[in-house]
Design a protein around this motif. Structure first.
Motif, PDB file in Angstrom:
ATOM      1  N   SER A 121       2.475   1.735  -3.309  1.00 10.98           N
ATOM      2  CA  SER A 121       1.610   2.117  -4.544  1.00 10.98           C
ATOM      3  C   SER A 121       1.059   3.475  -4.022  1.00 10.98           C
ATOM      4  N   TYR A 122       1.110   3.923  -2.951  1.00 11.70           N
ATOM      5  CA  TYR A 122       0.847   5.502  -2.771  1.00 11.70           C
ATOM      6  C   TYR A 122       2.088   6.108  -3.051  1.00 11.70           C
ATOM      7  N   GLY A 123       3.172   5.811  -2.877  1.00  7.75           N
ATOM      8  CA  GLY A 123       4.436   6.683  -3.200  1.00  7.75           C
ATOM      9  C   GLY A 123       4.389   6.894  -4.861  1.00  7.75           C
ATOM     10  N   TYR A 182       0.754  -1.171   0.111  1.00  2.00           N
ATOM     11  CA  TYR A 182       0.035  -0.038   0.112  1.00  2.00           C
ATOM     12  C   TYR A 182       0.861   1.431  -0.030  1.00  2.00           C
ATOM     13  N   LEU A 183       1.795   1.426   0.928  1.00  6.74           N
ATOM     14  CA  LEU A 183       2.998   2.446   0.762  1.00  6.74           C
ATOM     15  C   LEU A 183       3.410   2.878  -0.326  1.00  6.74           C
ATOM     16  N   GLN A 238      10.347   5.974  -1.328  1.00  3.05           N
ATOM     17  CA  GLN A 238      10.517   4.195  -1.730  1.00  3.05           C
ATOM     18  C   GLN A 238      11.694   3.752  -0.971  1.00  3.05           C
ATOM     19  N   HIS A 263       3.011  14.114  -3.351  1.00  2.02           N
ATOM     20  CA  HIS A 263       2.839  14.300  -1.944  1.00  2.02           C
ATOM     21  C   HIS A 263       3.973  13.601  -1.197  1.00  2.02           C
ATOM     22  N   VAL A 264       5.088  12.941  -1.677  1.00  2.14           N
ATOM     23  CA  VAL A 264       6.089  12.253  -0.879  1.00  2.14           C
ATOM     24  C   VAL A 264       7.338  12.798  -1.381  1.00  2.14           C
ATOM     25  N   ALA A 270       1.705   6.556  -6.860  1.00  5.71           N
ATOM     26  CA  ALA A 270       0.632   7.335  -7.344  1.00  5.71           C
ATOM     27  C   ALA A 270       0.561   8.722  -7.011  1.00  5.71           C
ATOM     28  N   ASN A 271       1.335   9.062  -5.905  1.00  3.00           N
ATOM     29  CA  ASN A 271       1.306  10.502  -5.471  1.00  3.00           C
ATOM     30  C   ASN A 271       2.667  10.998  -5.304  1.00  3.00           C
TER      31      ASN A 271
END
Length: 119
Positions: free
Chosen positions: A27-29, A24-25, A41, A35-36, A31-32
């Motif tokens: 894929s969040y990184g 999840y983390l 990663q 924001h990171v 996708a956004n």
């Protein structure tokens, strides 16, 4: 279910949950990216990899402790079964009045009828 099986099952469940959170983390990184941070990663990979490795190491140690406890439990169970099988086969236990009582009468009551001075 033995303790070994429980430890293995809980370890697999926790590791799977951590892998899902890691996924999840990651894929969040991806996708956004705005924001990171740039090294998000790498930090997530190092942190989650270390966490999963440490918990797996603890799980292995707990597995060996559980195996030892299972072995002791089986040995104690066999010892209890052996004792319960041999105690009723004992002949008699002498009393003070030259009377004899069986082991079953000792287990049944402290002072059976007819043996006032025994026990």
């Amino acid at each position: 279910m033995s303790k070994k099986e429980r430890v293995a099952l809980v370890t697999v469940i926790i590791e799977a949950a951590l892998a899902g959170f890691w996924w999840y983390l990651a894929s969040y990184g991806m996708a956004n990216p705005d924001h990171v941070t740039a090294d998000f990663q790498q930090v997530v990979g190092q942190t989650m990899g270390t966490t999963m490795g440490a918990l797996l190491g603890i799980g292995v140690m707990l597995f060996f402790v559980a195996a030892c406890n299972d072995r002791k439990t089986i040995e104690n169970k066999m010892r209890r079964e052996l004792l319960s099988a041999t105690i009723p086969t004992l002949q008699t236990i002498p009393c003070r009045q030259n009377a004899t009582r069986s082991v079953a009468s000792y287990a049944a009551s402290a002072r059976p009828a007819g043996h006032r001075h025994c026990g």
